[in-house]
Design an enzyme around this catalytic site. Sequence first.
Site, PDB file in Angstrom:
ATOM      1  CD  GLU A  74      -1.777  -2.410   1.341  1.00 51.01           C
ATOM      2  OE1 GLU A  74      -2.631  -3.287   1.131  1.00 51.01           O
ATOM      3  OE2 GLU A  74      -0.621  -2.670   1.768  1.00 51.01           O
ATOM      4  CG  HIS A 143     -10.496  -8.119   6.162  1.00 50.90           C
ATOM      5  ND1 HIS A 143      -9.774  -8.748   7.130  1.00 50.90           N
ATOM      6  CD2 HIS A 143      -9.748  -8.149   5.039  1.00 50.90           C
ATOM      7  CE1 HIS A 143      -8.616  -9.168   6.620  1.00 50.90           C
ATOM      8  NE2 HIS A 143      -8.576  -8.807   5.360  1.00 50.90           N
TER       9      HIS A 143
END
Length: 345
Positions: A74, A143
């Site tokens: 990321e 998540h």
Amino acid sequence: MAEADEPETAETTDERETTMSRAMVSAIASEMRDSDDVFVMGEDVADYGGIFDSTDGLLDEFGREKIMDVPISETGFIGAAVGAAQAGMRPIAELMFADFFGVGMDQIYNQMAKNTYMSGSTVNVPMVLMTAVGGTYNDAAQHSQTLYGTFAHLPGMKVVVPSTAADAKGLMHTAIRDDDPVVYMFHKRLMGIGWMPAPDGPKTSVPEDDYTIDFGEADVKREGDDVTVVTLGLHVHRALEAAADLTGEIDVEVIDLRTLVPLDTETVLESVRKTGRLVVIDEDYHSFGLSGEIIARATEGALADLSAVRRVTMPDAPIPYARPLEQAVNPGREDIIEAVQAVTE
């Protein structure tokens, strides 16, 4: 303030009913056809089409030079998007889950959000950071978060949260054309993908033509005189379900914020001055977040008109994996009904 379910269009003609994911893809594809500067990068955005169908079909039309799968880094690919934006391109970088923002936070907050200011406005960062938010499908604590408030709290980024296909398309066009960084947060449960059925509501009629929706304009999804309910994302639809159940007992007005930065405070205040009662529904955590901010602005701007306030949020705890536990902590229709009834007692 916009009328319910009517995007701000410019001479649109044909419309078709579509899912939120297809509406987003339609806007991205149109912008890519119009400008070679627009491209998409992220994990599983090419061959897979995005794990929530956010880029489905784009690879076939635009190829790998414009639809780029990236390594699981990321920091690397968000940083690359920031550099591309500063060089004059308009990247769309997909952060697969908002929960993963911590890995690339330096690039998001210290670079993407600040570089225009730090450079004395000699550079702009016209990029979209697109990310999936929310729970309801048993993906546990890493998540399933929304984290709207975290991004909205940090200056330098605009924050967008669509709840319908019509809003998703117009807000995506606006986001890509904006000269500042935009965090575009879509709720997985609203995307209309086969393995995660959406509630009634997010699949809407969408104009075929391009159109934009101005940031900072909330949408009154349902008008009412007794209680103001302010929410966003998935919980727009849960609030509308609760309001329908209360028909004949309590007349509920439902406001969909649509964008958090900028925030349409005036639409909230207008409604609160009319109803005198405020309920804020938020899938984010209870403390130090959106729900407290909305209530603070309501009290600062319309304290004399307020007779009762409630908020319904996620508790300040990691989101459980077990389905019954997750359902228990995520605000549902009955929780909203109870809160609305409480402020009218």
